[in-house]
Design an enzyme around this catalytic site. Structure first.
Site, PDB file in Angstrom:
ATOM      1  N   GLU A   1     -19.396 -15.218  -5.676  1.00 53.48           N
ATOM      2  CA  GLU A   1     -19.557 -13.757  -5.755  1.00 53.48           C
ATOM      3  C   GLU A   1     -19.806 -13.227  -7.171  1.00 53.48           C
ATOM      4  OE1 GLU A   1     -16.563 -11.603  -3.453  1.00 53.48           O
ATOM      5  OE2 GLU A   1     -16.435 -13.226  -1.996  1.00 53.48           O
TER       6      GLU A   1
ATOM      7  N   HIS B   1      -2.338 -12.454  -7.524  1.00 52.65           N
ATOM      8  CA  HIS B   1      -2.054 -11.220  -8.265  1.00 52.65           C
ATOM      9  C   HIS B   1      -1.128 -11.469  -9.440  1.00 52.65           C
ATOM     10  CE1 HIS B   1      -3.438  -9.650  -4.361  1.00 52.65           C
ATOM     11  NE2 HIS B   1      -4.050  -8.816  -5.143  1.00 52.65           N
TER      12      HIS B   1
ATOM     13  N   LYS C   1       0.817  -1.211   0.000  1.00 51.64           N
ATOM     14  CA  LYS C   1       0.000   0.000   0.000  1.00 51.64           C
ATOM     15  C   LYS C   1       0.848   1.257   0.000  1.00 51.64           C
ATOM     16  CE  LYS C   1      -3.851  -2.275   1.344  1.00 51.64           C
ATOM     17  NZ  LYS C   1      -4.940  -2.471   0.386  1.00 51.64           N
TER      18      LYS C   1
ATOM     19  N   CYS D   1      -8.807  -1.068 -11.093  1.00 50.62           N
ATOM     20  CA  CYS D   1      -9.417   0.174 -10.619  1.00 50.62           C
ATOM     21  C   CYS D   1     -10.560  -0.170  -9.678  1.00 50.62           C
ATOM     22  CB  CYS D   1      -9.995   0.954 -11.787  1.00 50.62           C
ATOM     23  SG  CYS D   1      -8.749   1.374 -13.007  1.00 50.62           S
TER      24      CYS D   1
HETATM   25  N1  GLN Z   1     -14.167 -12.224  -0.626  1.00 55.06           N
HETATM   26  C1  GLN Z   1     -13.455 -11.321  -1.455  1.00 55.06           C
HETATM   27  C2  GLN Z   1     -13.075 -11.996  -2.753  1.00 55.06           C
HETATM   28  O1  GLN Z   1     -12.772 -13.129  -2.744  1.00 55.06           O
HETATM   29  C3  GLN Z   1     -12.211 -10.806  -0.789  1.00 55.06           C
HETATM   30  C4  GLN Z   1     -11.443  -9.863  -1.659  1.00 55.06           C
HETATM   31  C5  GLN Z   1     -10.322  -9.147  -0.957  1.00 55.06           C
HETATM   32  O2  GLN Z   1      -9.898  -9.511   0.084  1.00 55.06           O
HETATM   33  N2  GLN Z   1      -9.841  -8.101  -1.529  1.00 55.06           N
HETATM   34  O3  GLN Z   1     -13.055 -11.383  -3.802  1.00 55.06           O
END
Ligand code: GLN
Ligand code: ZN
Length: 759
Positions: free
Chosen positions: A488, A698, A116, A520
Site C-alpha cells: 500500500e 499501535h 472508539k 490524524c
Molecule cells: N489494509 C489496511 C492497512 O493495512 C487496513 C487498515 C485498517 O484496518 N485500519 O493499512
C-alpha cells in the site's frame, strides 16, 4: 441575549502542529519544554479564534486524549505506570503508548487500551479501574489553562468529563463493579469544582454523553446520586450530552439538580420541543444547532425558523453552541485553496461553524435584518447544493433501485469454497499474513508530496512506488510469510485513496481530524452520486504478483468503511450512499478476480463504529451495512478467497452479523485486549477462518515469539487450529521497518513452532 459558547475546539492545529511536535518529542528531537510551548501556542491561537464567543472552552486541549487527561486529573493511573519513572508528561505518554522493554533498562510498560469515542472515529484511552482504585485530585493542568485563557481577556468555561460518563467509559480490571467507585470519586469532583470556583469560574461544562446511551437502572440512578452530591458546589454546571437522543433518559437529564443542560439538537431534533417544555424554569438550555460532526454549511434560515420560536419561549435562558465538540471537524476552510469553488461553497469547517453560530445569535438577538446578507448567502449555498448536477447522477440512482437480494450471495457455502480455495492456494496450517500496509516511510511520503507539488513527474513517482512494492515483496519473501501484500505504498490513506478515484468525491488539503494521539485522518468529502470510472488497484496488485510465486492479496477498502470514514452527504439516507459505494467496489473486485488475483481482502475496519449508539437501532444499520459488504465482495467464484479485516471490533454483540458477511477469512484486532475479543467465539461458533491479531501495531513494543505463541494458544482454545491465521492486529504503515521486521520474524517463527507442535 442568547449566550454563545463552544464545547471544544480541534486541538491539533490547522497545520497539524501538535502532531509534529508530539512525534518530535517522542523521537527525542525536541524537549518537553518545547512541546509545552507548542501546546500553549496552539491554545492561545484557538482561543483567539473563539474570542467572539461569550464563553470559550478550556481543558479541551490535550496532548493525547481528553479522557486520559481526566484520568490524570483524577489521579487514576494504572499502577504499572505510576511506578515507572520519568516526568508527569512521560508517564502520561506511557499510558497512551506503552514503553518497550528495549527502550528502558528495566521492563516494558503495556499501553492502555484504546477504543472508539462513542460512534465517532476518535479513540480514547480507556480508564482502568479496580475495586481498590482511589482517586486524588491533580488539577494543575486545568488551573493553568484557566489562567491562560483569562490572561487573553476571555471568559473561560472549563470542560471536564462528568463522573458517571468517566466511570462508564472505563473498564474494570478485576471484574469488580466500577459503579461502586462513584462514592470515592465524587468527593474528588467536588474538590475540583471548589477549586475552580476559587479561581473565579462560574460555569463548568460537564460532559455526560453517556446519557444518550442505553443505561440500566443502576447507571441511571448513578446520575441522580452524582449530581445531588455535586449540588453543594457554588459552580453552575452545564451537563452536556451529544451524539444522540436522550429518549428514556430525557426526564432524568432534565431533572438533574444542575444549572443547565446542553442537547445535541442535530441528532435529537425531535426532543428539543419536549425539553423546552420540561426543563425547570431556573435552568439554562444550551442547544447544539450547528452540526459539529460534518462539514456541510448550515441552512441558517431553516434553523432560525424553529429557533426563533424557542428563543421567544426561553429568552435569555437560551444558549447556542455546535452540537458537540468541534474536535471532529477540520479547523478552517480558508486554508483550502484547491477545492472546487462550487463545492467549497457548500462547506463549513470549525471556524466557519463558529461564524454561523454568531450569525444565528445575532439574528436572534437583533432580528434577521441585522444579518440579512449572511442569511441570503446561506440560502444560496443551500439551493446550489440541492440542484447541482454534480450531486445527482440519474443512472446511478436507477442502479440502486434495481439491486436484487441475490446480488450479495456467494455461489456455494464456505465449506465447499474453502476446499476449492485450498486446492488453489495450498497454504500451510496457521498461514501467516499481514493486514496490508507496510511502513509509510518519510521517503515515500516525501515522494508523494513532491509529485503533488509537481516537483516529481508521474513516471518518476510511479517508479518510486514500484521500488517500494518490490522491496516490500522481497522483505516478505525473506521473512517467509505465506500470503503477501503489495504494501500500500501508493496510498496516502485507505479511504482517501479510493475516494480520489471515484466520482462523487472531493478532497481537502488540510481537512485533518484527530483519530488518536498524533494520528490524524483527512476524511474525503462524499458529496454526490458515486461511480468508478476505471480500475483503482489493479496495476499495483498485478505488479506485486509478478515479483513472487507466493499469493499476493488484493487490497480494497469496503463500502461501509469508506462511508464511515468520509464526510458524507446528508441529503439522502446513508444506506443509499453505501450501496452506491458497494457497486463501485464490486466492479473492482471482479476486475481483480479476472486478472487472476486469488485472494482479495476488503477492509471493513470501521464497520463497528457505524453502529448506532442504541442497541434497538443496530439491526437497521447492520442490515444495510452487511448487504453493502456482500454486494461488494460476493460476486466472485468459489475458488477466490475473500478476506475482511476489522480493527477494534468488539465482536460479542455483532458476531452473527459479521458471520453474515460470509468472508472466507476475517482478521481482527485482539492482542491489546489479550484475546478477550475471542470470548465472542465461545457462545457462537464463527463458521469461517479467522486471524486474531497477535502483534499490537499501535505500540512500539515488539512481541516475542513466546508471547505470540501464548496468544495463539489462547485463540485455539476457542477456534479449531485449521481455521486459524497468524497476523498482526492491523496495517503496519505507522510503524518503522526496524520494528516491523523483528516483529514479523517472531510471528513467522511462532507459526512454524505451532505447526510443529500440531503435527
Ligand atoms: N489494509 C489496511 C492497512 O493495512 C487496513 C487498515 C485498517 O484496518 N485500519 O493499512
Ligand atoms: Zn485495522
Amino acid at each position: 441575549m442568547v449566550t454563545t459558547h463552544n464545547l471544544g475546539f480541534p486541538r491539533i492545529g490547522a497545520r497539524r502542529e501538535l502532531k509534529f511536535a508530539q512525534e518530535a518529542f517522542w523521537k527525542g528531537q525536541i524537549t518537553e519544554e518545547e512541546l509545552q510551548i507548542t501546546g500553549a501556542d496552539l491554545r492561545r491561537k484557538h482561543w483567539h479564534s473563539q474570542r467572539n464567543l461569550d464563553r470559550v472552552p478550556v481543558g479541551d486541549f490535550s496532548f493525547y486524549d481528553q479522557v486520559l487527561d481526566m484520568s490524570f486529573t483524577l489521579g487514576n493511573l494504572p499502577e504499572r505506570v505510576s511506578k515507572s519513572g520519568g516526568s508527569a508528561l512521560e508517564r502520561y505518554f506511557r499510558v497512551a503508548r506503552g514503553r518497550s522493554g528495549q527502550e528502558s533498562s528495566c521492563c516494558g510498560v503495556q499501553a492502555g487500551e484504546m477504543t472508539k469515542w462513542f460512534d465517532t472515529n476518535y479513540h480514547y484511552i480507556v480508564p482502568e479501574f479496580q475495586q481498590d482504585t482511589r482517586f486524588q485530585l491533580n488539577a494543575d493542568r486545568l488551573i493553568e489553562q484557566i489562567n491562560e485563557a483569562r490572561a487573553q481577556g476571555l471568559t473561560p468555561k472549563p470542560v471536564i468529563i462528568g463522573p458517571v460518563t468517566y466511570l462508564w467509559l472505563g473498564k474494570s480490571k478485576d471484574d469488580s463493579d466500577r459503579l461502586t467507585l462513584l462514592d470515592s470519586l465524587l468527593p474528588v469532583y467536588s474538590e475540583l469544582l471548589d477549586l475552580m470556583s476559587n479561581h473565579g469560574i462560574d460555569w463548568v461544562q460537564v460532559d455526560e454523553p453517556a446519557l444518550v446511551a442505553d443505561l440500566d437502572a443502576d447507571w441511571r440512578h448513578a446520575f441522580s446520586l452524582a449530581y445531588h452530591h455535586l449540588k453543594t458546589s457554588r459552580l453552575k454546571l452545564l451537563v452536556t450530552t451529544y451524539f444522540g437522543e436522550l429518549r428514556e433518559n430525557l426526564q432524568l437529564a432534565c431533572e438533574l439538580p444542575v444549572a443547565g443542560l446542553h442537547l445535541d439538537a442535530i441528532s435529537a431534533p425531535q426532543e428539543v420541543a419536549r425539553i423546552v417544555d420540561w426543563l425547570p424554569p431556573h435552568k439554562q438550555l444550551s442547544l447544539g444547532v450547528i452540526n459539529g460532526r460534518n462539514i456541510w454549511r448550515t441552512d441558517l434560515g431553516k434553523t432560525l425558523d424553529w429557533l426563533e420560536q424557542i428563543h421567544e419561549k426561553l429568552g435569555d435562558r437560551l444558549w447556542l453552541a455546535p452540537s458537540c465538540s468541534l474536535l471532529h471537524v477540520p479547523a478552517d476552510l480558508n486554508s483550502e485553496e484547491q477545492l472546487d469553488p462550487e463545492i467549497r461553497g457548500w462547506l463549513a469547517f470549525a471556524l466557519q461553524k463558529l461564524d454561523e453560530l454568531a450569525i444565528l445569535a445575532t439574528a436572534l438577538n437583533q432580528g434577521r435584518n441585522a444579518v440579512r446578507k449572511e442569511l441570503a448567502e446561506s440560502a444560496l449555498a443551500t439551493e446550489s447544493r440541492k440542484t447541482s448536477e454534480r450531486v445527482h447522477n440519474p443512472s446511478i440512482e436507477t442502479q440502486i433501485q434495481a439491486i436484487r437480494p441475490d446480488l450479495g450471495q456467494r455461489q456455494s457455502p464456505y465449506s465447499e469454497r474453502i476446499t476449492a480455495q485450498q486446492q488453489k492456494l495450498d497454504l500451510p496450517l496457521f498461514p501467516t499474513t499481514t493486514i496490508g500496509s507496510f511502513p509509510q516511510t518519510r521517503d515515500i511520503r516525501q515522494a508523494r508530496l513532491q509529485f503533488r507539488k509537481g516537483a516529481l513527474t508521474e513516471a518518476a513517482y510511479r517508479q518510486r512506488i514500484r521500488e517500494e512494492v518490490s522491496r516490500c515483496i522481497d522483505e516478505q519473501e525473506v521473512l517467509g510469510l505465506d500470503v503477501l501484500v503489495h504494501g500500500e505504498a501508493e496510498r496516502n490513506d485507505m479511504v482517501e485513496y479510493f475516494g480520489e478515484q471515484l466520482e462523487g468525491y472531493a478532497f481537502s488539503q488540510f481537512g485533518w481530524v484527530q483519530s488518536y494521539g498524533s494520528r490524524c485522518v483527512k476524511p474525503p468529502i462524499l458529496f454526490g452520486d458515486i461511480s468508478r470510472p476505471r480500475a483503482m488497484t489493479l496495476e499495483w496488485t498485478r505488479y506485486a504478483q509478478s515479483l513472487t510465486e507466493k499469493p499476493v492479496k488484493g487490497m480494497l477498502t469496503g463500502p461501509v468503511t469508506i462511508l464511515n470514514w468520509s464526510f458524507v452527504r446528508d441529503d439522502q439516507p446513508r444506506r443509499d450512499t453505501c450501496l452506491q459505494l458497494a457497486l463501485a467496489i464490486r466492479e473492482e473486485v471482479l476486475d481483480l478476480e479476472a486478472a487472476g488475483v486469488g485472494i482479495i481482502q476488503i477492509d471493513e475496519a470501521a464497520l463497528r463504529e457505524g453502529l448506532p449508539l442504541r442497541k434497538s437501532d443496530w439491526a437497521g444499520y447492520l442490515d444495510w451495512a452487511i448487504e453493502a459488504f456482500r454486494i461488494a465482495a460476493n460476486g466472485v467464484s468459489d475458488g477466490t478467497q475473500i478476506h475482511t479485516h476489522m480493527c477494534y471490533s468488539e465482536f460479542n454483540d455483532i458476531i452473527k452479523a459479521i458471520a453474515r458477511m460470509d468472508a472466507d477469512v476475517i482478521t481482527i484486532e485482539t492482542s491489546r485486549s489479550d484475546m478477550e475479543l475471542l470470548d465472542a467465539f465461545r457462545g457462537f461458533e464463527y463458521p469461517n477462518d479467522i486471524g486474531p491479531g497477535v502483534y499490537d501495531i499501535h505500540s512500539p513494543n515488539i512481541p516475542a515469539k513466546e508471547q505470540i505463541k501464548a496468544l495463539m494458544a489462547k485463540a485455539s482454545e476457542r477456534i479449531p487450529a485449521e481455521r486459524l491465521w497468524v497476523n498482526p492486529d492491523c496495517g503496519l504503515k505507522t510503524r518503522q521497518w526496524e520494528e516491523v521486521l523483528p516483529a514479523l520474524k517472531s510471528m513467522v517463527a511462532a507459526a512454524r513452532d505451532l505447526r510443529g507442535s500440531i503435527q
